[in-house]
Each structure stands twice: as structure tokens, then as C-alpha cells.
Design an enzyme around this catalytic site. Sequence first.
Site, PDB file in Angstrom:
ATOM      1  N   VAL A 500     -26.450   8.356 -52.579  1.00 21.88           N
ATOM      2  CA  VAL A 500     -25.369   9.320 -52.813  1.00 21.88           C
ATOM      3  C   VAL A 500     -25.874  10.757 -52.738  1.00 21.88           C
ATOM      4  O   VAL A 500     -27.063  11.024 -52.832  1.00 21.88           O
ATOM      5  CB  VAL A 500     -24.682   9.055 -54.171  1.00 21.88           C
ATOM      6  CG1 VAL A 500     -24.062   7.673 -54.188  1.00 21.88           C
ATOM      7  CG2 VAL A 500     -25.671   9.194 -55.325  1.00 21.88           C
ATOM      8  N   GLU A 501     -24.935  11.696 -52.611  1.00 22.48           N
ATOM      9  CA  GLU A 501     -25.239  13.130 -52.491  1.00 22.48           C
ATOM     10  C   GLU A 501     -26.211  13.391 -51.336  1.00 22.48           C
ATOM     11  O   GLU A 501     -27.108  14.224 -51.433  1.00 22.48           O
ATOM     12  CB  GLU A 501     -25.822  13.671 -53.804  1.00 22.48           C
ATOM     13  CG  GLU A 501     -24.870  13.569 -54.977  1.00 22.48           C
ATOM     14  CD  GLU A 501     -24.300  14.914 -55.387  1.00 22.48           C
ATOM     15  OE1 GLU A 501     -24.428  15.865 -54.602  1.00 22.48           O
ATOM     16  OE2 GLU A 501     -23.732  14.988 -56.470  1.00 22.48           O
ATOM     17  N   GLY A 502     -26.049  12.663 -50.240  1.00 15.66           N
ATOM     18  CA  GLY A 502     -26.954  12.774 -49.108  1.00 15.66           C
ATOM     19  C   GLY A 502     -28.015  11.701 -49.192  1.00 15.66           C
ATOM     20  O   GLY A 502     -28.822  11.684 -50.121  1.00 15.66           O
TER      21      GLY A 502
END
Length: 824
Positions: A500-502
Site C-alpha cells: 500500500v501507499e506505493g
Amino acid sequence: MSIAAPFLVFLLIGGFAAYHRLRLATWTALTAAGLLACWLLGASGGATLVAALLTALIAVPLLLPQIRLNTITRPLLDFYTKILPPLSETERVALEAGTVGFEGELFSGRPDWDALLRQPPATLSADEQAFLDGPVEELCRMVDDWHITHERADLPPEMWEYLKKNRFFGMIVPKEYGGLGFSALGNHKVIQKLASISSTVSSTVGVPNSLGPAELLMHYGTQEQKDHYLPRLADGREVPCFALTGPWAGSDATSIPDFGIVCEGEWNGAKVVGVRLTFDKRYITLAPVATLIGLAFRMYDPDGLLGDTRDIGISLALLPRDTPGLEIGRRAMPLNNPFQNGPLHGRDVFIPLSQLIGGEAYAGKGWQMLVECLSIGRSITLPSTASGGAKMGAVVTGAYARIRKQFGLSIGRFEGVQEALARIAGRAYAVSALSEASAAAVARGELPAVPSTISKYHCTEMGREVARDIMDVIGGKGIILGPRNFAGRNWQASPIAITVEGANIMTRSLMIFGQGAILCHPWVLKEMKATTIPDPEERLVEFDRNLFGHIGFAISNAVRSFWFGLTSSRFGKAPGDAYTRRFYRKLNRYSAALALCADTSMLMLGGKLKFKESLSGRLGDVLSHLYLCSAMLKRYQDQGSPEADQPLLAWAFHDSVHRIEIALSGALRNFPVRPVGWLLWLLVFPLGRRAQAPSDRLGRRAASLLMVPNEARDRLAEGVFTTPGPNNPGGRINSYLEAVVAAEPVERKFMKALKASDIEALTFAEQLAAGVAQGWITEDERQQLEDLREMTVDAISVDDFDPAELPSAGFERRHGTREDLATA
């Protein structure tokens, strides 16, 4: 020798001046004085004259501005402008969105350590500490993770109500809007403690206090939006989510196909100008329960209702749950970690312009808004979650390794287990330091674009490594799920934070060095900006200043890197005490090496560097571990440089330095321009690679700290939920350690006497009774051994279930009960 002396003086003075970054005029004067001294002392006149001519050939054109500007700088400016890769608008925004903190010093080749050590220690406010000791502690006592993750697949209603009532969803909302107004450090501490007992609970609390409507409204919202939504977000009347990720562009906001068309429509009974949205989102945390949805989309104005621009760009909007056309899909199940997550869809969903975050003034500025807020989110939620899990896992696994016995010995006595315990201890120490450093940067008012990606990547990766080693140490205790299992859900959840978040692959190979090489470099961004100055003469002068500053910087780093490599970093000015000064010297060496390799890579590859992801990833590893080591040394100092913590610091530091050399070695051995790679190798590793992984002896010392009560272990456990209770098996195991250690001498005495006797008692109770009768142990010692047996049984026991308890309610709805299937 008289012939060589002038050239030796020329090189030594040049090296001295480059190492200390003296001005060109100072180098010229020192060299002239040195050559004069050589001549007076009898050196060859011809050799001295040649050395003097070399000095003049370098100094004269560079020291005379008109010659330098017209014959050197102007052609180089024309060449640089041609090869400079064009920056897209999205790249420009990403570079300008963040601020540069100490990571900039690490790119300098000569870090100002005093600037780091002068930063005041991060501390909590009285309100934040009271919240941790009160509502957070009580919430942790309420957590029954097995009930949440298996039986209910959700937080129980009373916990949802407790979170709202105590404003857990409004920790970052200012007090004037009814929130708690906590600092980034306070946010970090809360998430860390919750993650130590349940990653589902920490995710549920973390998301509203990370990238989402509250954060965006605080920075960009109109006053009317703040007044209406922030109080409702603070007290839980609104549960937020933020919808960015979609099936066709992932988290890349610049490529999302979701769109909104500016048009007229009806809102609350009135005809207004707004946006008609069509979107398809997935992996949206809290979406199934959200009442307020933040949405990223691309905004178009084909009829020119807002002006001449047709493609307005990425924009952000707020959608109430009851907005017509908004469809919230069914729930997703993220690896048996059932935080609320699911898809969102919409077709022809109309909202007025007033629902754009920041109103019409911020239409098309969504990418900038996201980049700035993402750096904050990456700095807090995911690193804090990794820190809570790693620290709790470290102390509990250490206690377990002391309690659990095989072949008559605690398993922690076996060297194979000690290797794993050392990794757990060292990485838990590193994760704790790195996560707190990134939170402290945000608390100081920074927007840490580069540190946030470093922290997100390395905390989650080390968290995964710790979870893996814990599972190896505890064996069957970890793989049998149930209320007694303290590690299985963390192991299942570890890949979630990686994605998540990249995704971490992208974060490492594209973002850390990709942003750091330009944003943190002391000259590159200045040179790029100089080329955009409209006035030609001003542009030339500014480019000249930065270009020759950059050249001197590069020469200095080449000299410093070579010198540190020759001397193994044993010399040079460095802060710290007698124990840590050598650590700072090593970091000086690798800082110079990073700056040298980064400059060379940008010079030789130019715009192609962004496509050399393996090279970028390895150089990013060097920057990351430099930052990680800095965070650990800062933490060590802030805690009073405790001698007891030295094995943890040393293990984590040597592990990082070893990884730095592996990364540099990989970068240079695979450098695209091979002769340049060979030259860099001679400058960076003149004596070859020297750094070694932590030794076995150091590993045993680090591992032993987890298996006995001591102050270093207590510091490592600070901020996690170790309170023993019926729903905290890890807390119970940890609480047994002191009593287990105290009982071991009695146990050894008893077992030695029992083996030497001819008593035929087979049960433990009968053996204890015989021991008291024979005088081997006292009644008090008998009770101590009975307590030890009870604690051991609780620590090593796993759960079992009636088969009817295991099928989910969904299975029974679809297929009937086992009894139904048996009679079908």
C-alpha cells in the site's frame, strides 16, 4: 626525488584543499607557496616550472570571471540545456512538494552531524501522554484479535463506538474543530501501540489520521468545508475514506481514467455548476463503512464553463455516502486482516463545485495536494505499524525462547535460534528509531518527501523480516491460529504494508533515489532552476556559480571517498563519544561515496538514469541506510547513550553498513559505462570491500538482551502493549520472563537430583512430591516449579476447535451446516 617533489606537493595540496573544500583562490595560493618552498629547498627547477604552469593553467581561466563565463560556462550551459531531460508537470510538482531535512546532509559528502544532534529530542505533550496511558491503554484491553479477525471479521460495535467517543478518528484534527490536535509524534505513538496488539485496529485508526479528507481539508479546505466537516470527522459522525487506487492505474494519480465533466446539474433542489463523475476504485480502506468519501479524478471542462482550459487536471472532491449514483461495493478480505476495505463505483454522479476540496480555486491541483499529504501519511501510519509489531514481537519472542525448552535447554541457547533473535532485536531497534525519526520530522513542520519513502520502504521490509524470523523461532506456536497465537496474524498482515501507499518495489527502484538525487543534492536542482531564468546574462551568471560549485563538490567527494577508503575511515573529525565516533566516521565515508556515485551516474546517464531502476534502487539503498544509521545514532544520544543498548545499536549499525557496501558494490559492478565503473571502484573501494555482517559474538549479545530482564529490553518495549490479559497472549508470555529466570536455578537443581536418584515417579506432581520428601527442594521451591510449569504450558500451548466452529457464517449461508451436508 627532486624531480618528483613539485608534483607530489601539487597533488598533496590539491588533495588537502579538495578534502577540506577550500576555495580555488586558497588552493592556488597554497600551491604557489608549496612550489616556491620546493624550489628554495633544491627541487628540480624544470619540474617546479611545469607544476607551476599546471597550476596556472587551471587557476587563471577559472579565477578570471570573463574568461570563465565566455570560454567555459557558456558552452557548458548550451550543452547542459540540450541534454537536460524535460521535467513533466507531475515530476516538477513531486520535486517541489517536499522539504529537505538532514537527508540533504547525507548527500553532501560531509554531513553536519552537529545539525542532527542539536535537534531537540522528540517528546509528547501532556495531553498525548495522558491519552496513551488512558484511552489507548483501555482500547488495547478491549481488543480480542481472534474475535475481530476470525469470528466477526470486523471490530465489535462497542469498539467502533469507543473509537468515535474518544475521538480516535480525530487525532490530527485541531482542537478548535473538536479534534485532539495531536502532533505527528503523538499520532505515531498511538498507532504503534495499537499495532502491537492488533493491526486491524491500528489500520482502522490510522487511515482517518493519514491521507484522507481530514488531512486534505486541514491543508486545502475552504473555511466553510473546515467548519462543516472537521468537527464531524473529529467525533466520528463522519467516517472517512479516500479513493485513489483503481484497477487501471493503481495509485498513480497522474494516469487515472476516472473523470469528471464540468456541467450544470441539480444539487439540493437548486441548479448549479458542478462536475459529473464516472469512476471505478478498489482497495479503498474503510470504504464499506465510510460516510464521507474523498475522491481523486481527472477534471475536464469541454464547454468552457470555467475558462479556456479544457483538461483542468487531477482534482479532489468530497462525496457524502448518500450521493445519488455512488455505489459502495462488497467487502474485500486483506489476508485475514479484516480491516474494512472494498471497491467504490460511480457513473454520472453529480456534485457541485463547492464539493471540490479547496473549492474551485484548487481544481486541477490534486496531484500537488496528494504528493504533499502522501509524504506525511508514509511518514506515520505504515512505519508506526511496523514498529509496533516488530517491538512487541521482539520482546515476546525473546521471552518465549527463554521459556521454551528442547533437549533440556531453552531454545534461545541454540546458536541457530540466536541468529534469528539477533536479527529480530537489531531490526526492531532500527525500525523503532527510523519510524520515530520520520514522525519527528513531520512534527517539526517538515514535509519529508524523501525520508517518508525511506521510512515506508525500510520499516515495512524490516517488519516483514522480523515477522518471518519470529515464525521460525516459535515454530508450531506461530502456525496454529487461535486466541493463544501472538504472531500468526502479523505474519499474514506483513505483505499488506508492503503493497500500500506505493508498492515497495516501485518505492525502492523509482522514488527514493529518483527524488533524492535531485531534491537532496546541494547543486543539481539549483542548476536546473538556473536554466529557466529568463534574462540570458543572469541565467549565465547563476548557472556559472552553481556549475563550479558542483564541480568542486564532485572533486572533493572523489578525494574524500578515496582517502576514507584507504584509511578505513579511521581519521577525520566526527562527533559522538568514544564508542560511537567510529560510527560517524564510517558514515562520512559512505556519504562521500554516495555523492560521488550519484554525480557520476547523473553525468554519464543523464535522463536515462530514471530508466536504470536497478542502479537507482542500489543507490537508494545507500541513502536509506545512511538515513537509518543517522536515526539510530540520534536515538542513542537522545536516550542518554546507554551502555546497555550498545549491542543493539552495534548489530543494527553493522548490518546497515554491510548492506551499504553490498549496494555500492552491486551498483559499480553493474555500472552501464564499464570503464567508469572500474574507476569508481578504485575511488570507493581502493582496498576492496571491508564491511562485514554483524559477528556471531555480537549477535549472541544482542539475542541475550531479549531473553533476560534488563533496561535495554525495557527501552525496546516502550510504547507497545505488554499488559498481560486474557486477550493478550504476547503480554502474558512477556510477563513470565522474570519469574522464569528466577526459577531456572531451582529447576536445574531439581532435575540434577532427579536424574541421579532411583525414584520411579513418572508424573511431574509425583516427582515434585518426591523432591520435597527427599529434601532436594523446599515447599516454596516446589510452588515455584509448579508456577513455572503453568507459565510454560500457557506460553507453548496452541488452540484447537470443534470442527463446527471453523466454517464461516458465509459458508453456512451458501452451503448449509455440516449436518445439512452430511444428510444431503
